[in-house]
Design a protein around this motif. Structure first.
Motif, PDB file in Angstrom:
ATOM      1  N   SER A  14       1.947  21.851   5.311  1.00 58.56           N
ATOM      2  CA  SER A  14       2.875  21.686   6.440  1.00 58.56           C
ATOM      3  C   SER A  14       4.292  21.514   5.927  1.00 58.56           C
ATOM      4  CB  SER A  14       2.494  20.442   7.257  1.00 58.56           C
ATOM      5  OG  SER A  14       1.189  20.541   7.754  1.00 58.56           O
ATOM      6  N   SER A  15       4.419  21.533   4.602  1.00 58.74           N
ATOM      7  CA  SER A  15       5.678  21.167   3.964  1.00 58.74           C
ATOM      8  C   SER A  15       6.500  22.394   3.577  1.00 58.74           C
ATOM      9  CB  SER A  15       5.366  20.339   2.712  1.00 58.74           C
ATOM     10  OG  SER A  15       6.472  20.237   1.876  1.00 58.74           O
ATOM     11  N   THR A  16       7.780  22.363   3.945  1.00 58.53           N
ATOM     12  CA  THR A  16       8.753  23.353   3.478  1.00 58.53           C
ATOM     13  C   THR A  16       9.797  22.596   2.680  1.00 58.53           C
ATOM     14  OG1 THR A  16       8.425  24.680   5.462  1.00 58.53           O
ATOM     15  CG2 THR A  16      10.413  25.101   4.199  1.00 58.53           C
ATOM     16  N   PRO A  17      10.171  23.070   1.486  1.00 53.95           N
ATOM     17  CA  PRO A  17      11.126  22.318   0.678  1.00 53.95           C
ATOM     18  C   PRO A  17      12.354  21.879   1.466  1.00 53.95           C
ATOM     19  CG  PRO A  17      10.272  24.138  -0.607  1.00 53.95           C
ATOM     20  CD  PRO A  17       9.718  24.302   0.787  1.00 53.95           C
ATOM     21  N   GLY A  18      12.651  20.586   1.363  1.00 52.29           N
ATOM     22  CA  GLY A  18      13.856  20.040   1.972  1.00 52.29           C
ATOM     23  C   GLY A  18      13.764  19.694   3.443  1.00 52.29           C
ATOM     24  N   GLN A  19      12.651  20.079   4.107  1.00 52.57           N
ATOM     25  CA  GLN A  19      12.535  19.866   5.550  1.00 52.57           C
ATOM     26  C   GLN A  19      11.552  18.737   5.862  1.00 52.57           C
ATOM     27  OE1 GLN A  19      14.448  21.574   7.795  1.00 52.57           O
ATOM     28  NE2 GLN A  19      15.390  22.470   5.984  1.00 52.57           N
ATOM     29  N   MET A  43       0.832  -1.197   0.000  1.00 51.09           N
ATOM     30  CA  MET A  43       0.000   0.000   0.000  1.00 51.09           C
ATOM     31  C   MET A  43       0.873   1.257   0.000  1.00 51.09           C
ATOM     32  SD  MET A  43      -3.068  -1.451   0.467  1.00 51.09           S
ATOM     33  CE  MET A  43      -4.239  -0.485   1.414  1.00 51.09           C
ATOM     34  N   LEU A  44       0.307   2.349  -0.491  1.00 44.99           N
ATOM     35  CA  LEU A  44       0.990   3.643  -0.413  1.00 44.99           C
ATOM     36  C   LEU A  44       0.952   4.143   1.026  1.00 44.99           C
ATOM     37  CD1 LEU A  44      -0.434   5.446  -3.588  1.00 44.99           C
ATOM     38  CD2 LEU A  44       1.633   4.064  -3.389  1.00 44.99           C
ATOM     39  N   HIS A  45       2.013   4.787   1.451  1.00 48.11           N
ATOM     40  CA  HIS A  45       2.067   5.316   2.816  1.00 48.11           C
ATOM     41  C   HIS A  45       1.948   6.843   2.786  1.00 48.11           C
ATOM     42  CE1 HIS A  45       6.196   6.355   1.867  1.00 48.11           C
ATOM     43  NE2 HIS A  45       6.492   5.081   1.644  1.00 48.11           N
ATOM     44  N   ILE A  46       2.042   7.454   3.961  1.00 48.51           N
ATOM     45  CA  ILE A  46       1.810   8.895   4.075  1.00 48.51           C
ATOM     46  C   ILE A  46       2.902   9.690   3.358  1.00 48.51           C
ATOM     47  CG2 ILE A  46       3.036   9.269   6.259  1.00 48.51           C
ATOM     48  CD1 ILE A  46      -0.466  10.677   5.382  1.00 48.51           C
ATOM     49  N   GLY A  47       4.100   9.113   3.222  1.00 51.43           N
ATOM     50  CA  GLY A  47       5.159   9.771   2.457  1.00 51.43           C
ATOM     51  C   GLY A  47       4.806   9.869   0.985  1.00 51.43           C
ATOM     52  N   HIS A  48       4.207   8.792   0.441  1.00 56.94           N
ATOM     53  CA  HIS A  48       3.705   8.848  -0.940  1.00 56.94           C
ATOM     54  C   HIS A  48       2.634   9.940  -1.063  1.00 56.94           C
ATOM     55  CE1 HIS A  48       4.999   4.447  -1.182  1.00 56.94           C
ATOM     56  NE2 HIS A  48       5.627   5.014  -2.200  1.00 56.94           N
ATOM     57  N   ALA A  49       1.759  10.016  -0.058  1.00 56.09           N
ATOM     58  CA  ALA A  49       0.667  11.001  -0.106  1.00 56.09           C
ATOM     59  C   ALA A  49       1.227  12.413  -0.223  1.00 56.09           C
ATOM     60  CB  ALA A  49      -0.212  10.877   1.144  1.00 56.09           C
ATOM     61  N   GLU A  69       6.054  13.304  17.337  1.00 52.58           N
ATOM     62  CA  GLU A  69       7.221  13.484  18.204  1.00 52.58           C
ATOM     63  C   GLU A  69       8.510  13.643  17.409  1.00 52.58           C
ATOM     64  OE1 GLU A  69       7.414  10.493  21.315  1.00 52.58           O
ATOM     65  OE2 GLU A  69       5.248  10.292  21.258  1.00 52.58           O
ATOM     66  N   GLY A  70       8.390  13.641  16.075  1.00 50.29           N
ATOM     67  CA  GLY A  70       9.563  13.820  15.235  1.00 50.29           C
ATOM     68  C   GLY A  70      10.298  12.539  14.918  1.00 50.29           C
ATOM     69  N   ARG A  71       9.695  11.377  15.271  1.00 50.60           N
ATOM     70  CA  ARG A  71      10.351  10.092  14.998  1.00 50.60           C
ATOM     71  C   ARG A  71      10.023   9.614  13.588  1.00 50.60           C
ATOM     72  NH1 ARG A  71       7.893   6.530  19.679  1.00 50.60           N
ATOM     73  NH2 ARG A  71       6.041   7.434  18.681  1.00 50.60           N
ATOM     74  N   LYS A  72      10.956   8.889  12.994  1.00 49.05           N
ATOM     75  CA  LYS A  72      10.713   8.295  11.684  1.00 49.05           C
ATOM     76  C   LYS A  72       9.624   7.240  11.834  1.00 49.05           C
ATOM     77  CE  LYS A  72      13.204   6.353   7.733  1.00 49.05           C
ATOM     78  NZ  LYS A  72      14.503   5.924   7.205  1.00 49.05           N
ATOM     79  N   MET A  73       8.716   7.197  10.879  1.00 54.68           N
ATOM     80  CA  MET A  73       7.635   6.217  10.946  1.00 54.68           C
ATOM     81  C   MET A  73       8.175   4.838  10.583  1.00 54.68           C
ATOM     82  SD  MET A  73       4.333   8.247   9.452  1.00 54.68           S
ATOM     83  CE  MET A  73       3.748   9.742  10.269  1.00 54.68           C
ATOM     84  N   SER A  74       7.797   3.833  11.389  1.00 53.90           N
ATOM     85  CA  SER A  74       8.278   2.480  11.127  1.00 53.90           C
ATOM     86  C   SER A  74       7.296   1.461  11.699  1.00 53.90           C
ATOM     87  CB  SER A  74       9.649   2.271  11.764  1.00 53.90           C
ATOM     88  OG  SER A  74       9.546   2.290  13.183  1.00 53.90           O
ATOM     89  N   LEU A  96      12.497  19.132  -7.052  1.00 52.89           N
ATOM     90  CA  LEU A  96      11.951  19.633  -5.790  1.00 52.89           C
ATOM     91  C   LEU A  96      12.134  18.545  -4.738  1.00 52.89           C
ATOM     92  CD1 LEU A  96      10.351  21.510  -3.951  1.00 52.89           C
ATOM     93  CD2 LEU A  96       8.251  20.551  -4.914  1.00 52.89           C
ATOM     94  N   ILE A  97      12.950  18.855  -3.739  1.00 59.81           N
ATOM     95  CA  ILE A  97      13.253  17.892  -2.690  1.00 59.81           C
ATOM     96  C   ILE A  97      12.402  18.205  -1.450  1.00 59.81           C
ATOM     97  CG2 ILE A  97      15.047  16.977  -1.182  1.00 59.81           C
ATOM     98  CD1 ILE A  97      15.645  16.316  -4.057  1.00 59.81           C
ATOM     99  N   HIS A  98      11.646  17.221  -1.015  1.00 55.49           N
ATOM    100  CA  HIS A  98      10.902  17.391   0.245  1.00 55.49           C
ATOM    101  C   HIS A  98      11.495  16.449   1.294  1.00 55.49           C
ATOM    102  CE1 HIS A  98       8.886  13.539  -0.351  1.00 55.49           C
ATOM    103  NE2 HIS A  98       8.598  13.904  -1.587  1.00 55.49           N
ATOM    104  N   GLY A  99      11.076  16.646   2.529  1.00 52.38           N
ATOM    105  CA  GLY A  99      11.592  15.819   3.614  1.00 52.38           C
ATOM    106  C   GLY A  99      10.729  14.595   3.861  1.00 52.38           C
ATOM    107  N   LEU A 100      11.005  13.937   4.970  1.00 55.07           N
ATOM    108  CA  LEU A 100      10.232  12.762   5.379  1.00 55.07           C
ATOM    109  C   LEU A 100       9.046  13.206   6.217  1.00 55.07           C
ATOM    110  CD1 LEU A 100      13.153  10.417   6.531  1.00 55.07           C
ATOM    111  CD2 LEU A 100      12.102  10.563   4.265  1.00 55.07           C
ATOM    112  N   VAL A 101       7.995  12.392   6.209  1.00 56.39           N
ATOM    113  CA  VAL A 101       6.874  12.631   7.112  1.00 56.39           C
ATOM    114  C   VAL A 101       7.161  11.858   8.393  1.00 56.39           C
ATOM    115  CG1 VAL A 101       4.386  12.498   7.461  1.00 56.39           C
ATOM    116  CG2 VAL A 101       5.302  12.827   5.150  1.00 56.39           C
TER     117      VAL A 101
END
Length: 889
Positions: free
Chosen positions: A564-569, A59-65, A531-536, A522-527
């Motif tokens: 909520s997105s700023t390029p690269g962040q 399935m697609l995840h929130i990063g794909h979204a 709490e700022g943790r990587k999703m896993s 255009l480079i975006h960051g991770l979702v």
């Protein structure tokens, strides 16, 4: 749409917005009518995005979204701006990732791929692919993506496979693809080679084993240290620095390798660092990339001690058949027993793991296919440094890209898998020659023997992905799409695959098309989670975009994640922000519904902005102009977060909270001409607002737009708003700012003294200038209505009343006489009572904080909370004292 239908549609606008119904209805409508199909504007300028193809592994995840929503915003905007817009969808076969999933499923059924054989196994993988490609399409639909499905591609499509073969054969003909023995990253679980960037390094608590190797003549010994004692079985030498005086007498002598008792030489090589450890290192050419190079210089034997599964082989002597980690335990025990294990130290070090299977990577000597990278990299570096390369957003990522490509190693492109593009090379059993051809070979190109068989390996999945921007458009054919839509305009992707994918697309495109594959990256960051943790999976903090849509609707999810997105962040996913976005959508709906209730009978032909406009009318049109200009500029600059803020402020504050409220005066009044003007302004501004918000919130904007007076079939093809010089009205801005300041000040005073809006008050206004007086007098109706006055006096000569609440705004002073506002005696009594309570609270906390026992035992957090309470109570106390003084004065 006819005028009769327009009116009918307006009357049918529901009380509340139902996202599920709207999303299903409008997406089907868009697809059925092929509104997203490119090529319908042959004379228009093109705009192209090829979707970063998701893997058919699930399935697609929130990063794909996030990634896809940003692309959809750009595609929808450009389509509305009149471009012939192509957003090309597709998916990636994903090689090892997909094969691993299918093999996992087979294991659950008690089978392996070897039980099925290559052909039957591939049938199973194609079944998997069809299932998940269908799921991905359904997810795209639920998220509202405006993709041209008529051009959908898959990396194992016949056309893309032809492109892959053409590139492989062409590079081979140029001498840029070769086959050779080399130390590669080996995944023992998946039994395949991995490229450097498919290896994840994790900090692991290990050990450093100090081993003594004795000379065969009994004249001395050398101590070496290793984190992998099992590889000592493949040692070919021990190396020391040629200028290390400690070992000069041993260079050239033989050592006896413990356990297997094989003789190995002591060699001198500048690779060794004299100052590090003992200054001597074991050389294992078949199991370490640095040792491999040392071994080549000294012509050392390359001894593999493991097989492809990480099991010790015949060269491991007594440990043959043992797993590599079981062997480690046993060999450590045996070395202790022999007395040659001198010391074991705890050692934290970085250990490579397979990104796909999670297995610990084994550096492994293997025969693989490689791409010679230097000539390709040089071309890409030259393009970038000469200003003909791609534009990275943010530009700091250009340095990261250049650093990697300037230091790139040859690319191992063969994988020991069954799922993927099989390498177009045939091996001759008679002469040993290798034939590489564009068509399936029938005979050996060297000896003409028909006793040939195709290479069993497949290509790294990134090999086909590297061709994606042009192979999807029909290359190597001379197609119309290739001529019209290439190079593409922008690639939207995360910073985590700059090496994996972005760099490879650039150098292959330059090599085979002589053009960069896209103008912007255009480079975006991770979702991340809140709490700022990587999703896993291990943390269980992942977010399913479909779950978000189910709760709040696609528009809320899209608006929250994109703004909520700023390029690269990186960005943090917060459910409360999705709820705020849903509330924003509801605000737009309710404002539109109110407007439509007052636009009954109005058609698009009735909208007329040429007549005399009131202050509020001129102001909202001016603010619309500013918003159109800024939103267009910000989208072009990929500043989606700032775009969202501007749209939110304009729609929520300017349009809903101010203009719609002001419009009620004329809509409910008796002046027919004023009412008609307000209806026109309201209809026009709402229409333009829906167009501006449409790329972010496509479903609700289409639903509202279809109810509004309009022309055309769909908002997706409606013209993007443009600035209109006739709407520029800085005078109206000054006038409205004055009125809004006055109204806000009166409301603040009411709140301060607890006077409800329903109670009428006296308002005395002393303008500072004649101009201000004229503005206020010409807009008295607004002040009476929104300040709810029983008396309104505007006089530049008036004296300030003795007992009144006062507010100073730019250009005027406002007075609200207390006699008509509150019962002074009652208010004094209430405030005096409140003051005594506040004195008590301040005294209580001061005593608490002065108590040494409390301060010594209480946690620091509790003490800080008490100090904050003290400051708050003291501030409230001081304000009440000031208020009492003002009333008594």
């Amino acid at each position: 749409m006819t005028e009769a239908n327009e009116t009918k549609e307006q009357l049918q606008m529901p009380t509340t917005y139902d996202p599920k119904e709207a999303e299903r209805k409008w997406y089907d409508y868009w697809i059925k009518n092929e509104f997203f199909k490119a090529g319908n504007r042959p004379d228009a300028e093109t705009y192209t995005i090829v979707i970063p193809p998701p893997n058919v592994t699930g399935m697609l995840h929130i990063g794909h979204a996030l990634d896809f929503t940003l692309q959809d915003i750009l595609s929808r905007t450009k389509r509305m701006q009149g471009y012939d817009t192509l957003w090309l969808p597709g998916s990636d076969h994903a090689g090892i990732a997909t094969q691993t999933k299918v093999e996992q499923k087979l294991r659950e059924q008690g089978q392996s791929r070897y039980d099925l054989g290559r052909e039957k196994f591939l049938e199973k993988v194609w079944e998997w692919k069809e299932q998940y490609a269908k799921t991905i399409r359904e997810q795209w639909a639920k998220m509202g993506f405006s993709l041209d499905y008529s051009r959908e591609r898959f990396t194992l499509d016949e056309g893309l496979s032809q492109a892959v073969r053409e590139v492989f054969v062409s590079l081979h003909e140029k001498g840029l693809i070769y086959r050779g023995n080399y130390i590669i990253n080996w995944d023992p679980a998946a039994r395949t080679a991995l490229s450097d960037i498919e290896v994840e390094y994790k900090e692991v608590q290990g050990a450093l084993y100090h081993l003594e190797y004795k000379t065969t003549d009994g004249t001395g010994s050398i101590v070496v240290a290793t984190t992998r004692p099992e590889t000592m079985l493949g040692d070919s030498a021990v190396a020391v620095h040629p200028k290390d005086e400690r070992y000069q007498h041993l260079i050239g002598k033989k050592l006896l390798l413990p356990i297997v008792n094989r003789e190995i030489p002591v060699i001198a090589d500048e690779y060794v660092e004299k100052e590090f450890g003992s200054g001597a290192v074991k050389i294992t050419p078949a199991h370490d990339p640095n040792d491999f190079e040392v071994g080549k210089r000294h012509d050392l034997p390359q001894i593999l001690v493991m097989d492809e599964s990480g099991t010790m082989n015949a060269n491991a002597g007594p440990y043959q058949g043992k797993d590599r980690f079981e062997c480690r335990k046993q060999i450590v025990a045996d070395l202790k027993e022999q007395g040659v294990l001198l010391k074991i130290e705890e050692h934290v070090h970085q250990v490579g793991h397979s990104e796909r299977s999670g297995a610990v990577i084994e550096p492994y000597l293997s025969t693989q296919w490689f791409v010679k990278m230097q000539p390709l990299a040089e071309q890409a570096i030259e393009a970038q440094k000469s200003g003909k390369g791609v534009n990275f957003v943010p530009d700091r990522f250009e340095k990261i890209y250049l650093h990697w490509i300037e230091n790139v190693r040859d690319w191992c492109i063969s994988r020991q898998l069954w799922w993927g593009h099989r390498i177009p090379a045939w091996h001759c059993a008679d002469c040993g020659g290798v034939t590489v051809e564009r068509q399936d070979a029938k005979v050996c190109s060297h000896c003409q023997s028909s006793n040939i068989s195709q290479d069993n390996d497949v290509l790294d999945t990134w090999f086909s992905s590297a061709l994606w921007p042009f192979s999807t458009l029909g290359w190597p054919g001379d197609t119309e799409d290739m001529k019209r839509f290439y190079p593409t305009d922008v690639l939207v992707t995360g910073y985590d695959i700059i090496y994996f994918w972005v760099a490879r697309m650039i150098f292959t495109a330059l090599e085979f098309t002589d053009q960069i594959p896209f103008k912007d990256v255009l480079i975006h960051g991770l979702v991340r989670d809140s709490e700022g943790r990587k999703m896993s999976k291990s943390l269980g903090n992942g977010v399913d975009p479909l779950e978000v849509i189910e709760k709040y609707g696609a528009d809320a999810m899209r608006y929250m994640i994109s703004t909520s997105s700023t390029p690269g962040q990186d960005l943090r996913f917060r459910w409360e922000r999705v709820e705020q976005a849903r509330n924003f959508a509801n605000k737009i709906w309710n404002a539109s519904r109110f407007a439509l209730m007052n636009l009954e009978g109005v058609t698009s032909a009735d909208i007329d902005l040429s007549g005399p406009l009131g202050t509020a009318d001129r102001w909202i049109l001016h603010r619309l102009n500013e918003t159109v200009r800024d939103v267009t500029r910000l989208i072009d600059s990929y500043e989606f977060g700032e775009t969202g803020r501007l749209l939110y402020n304009f729609i929520w504050d300017d349009l809903c909270d101010w203009y719609i409220e002001f419009s009620k005066l004329s809509l409910y009044g008796t002046d027919a001409a004023a009412k008609k003007t307000t209806q026109s302004v309201l209809a026009y501004v709402l229409d333009q607002t829906q167009r501006l918000i449409h790329p972010f919130m496509p479903f609700i904007s289409e639903e509202i737009w279809q109810h509004l007076p309009h022309e055309g079939e769909t908002i997706t093809l409606a013209a993007w708003p443009k600035e209109n010089a006739a709407f520029e009205s800085p005078d109206a801005v000054r006038e409205m700012e004055l009125l809004m300041d006055a109204i806000r000040s009166v409301r603040n005073i009411r709140a301060e003294v607890n006077v409800p809006m329903s109670k009428k008050v006296e308002l005395l206004v002393k303008p500072a200038t004649t101009e201000t007086q004229l503005i206020l007098r010409s807009n008295e109706e607004y002040l009476r209505r929104f300040c709810n006055t029983s008396l309104l006096q505007i006089d530049a000569e008036m004296a300030a009343p003795e007992k009144a609440m006062t507010a100073v705004i730019t250009g005027a002073e406002l007075y609200l006489p207390l006699a008509g506002l509150i019962d002074i005696a009652q208010e004094l009594a209430r405030l005096d009572k409140e003051l005594q309570t506040l004195y008590g609270e301040v005294e209580r906390i001061e005593k608490k904080l002065a108590n040494e026992g409390f301060v010594a035992k209480a946690p620091a957090k509790v003490i800080e909370e008490e100090k904050a309470k003290l400051a708050d109570y003291a501030d409230k106390r001081d304000k009440v004292i000031a208020r009492l003084a003002e009333l008594k004065g």
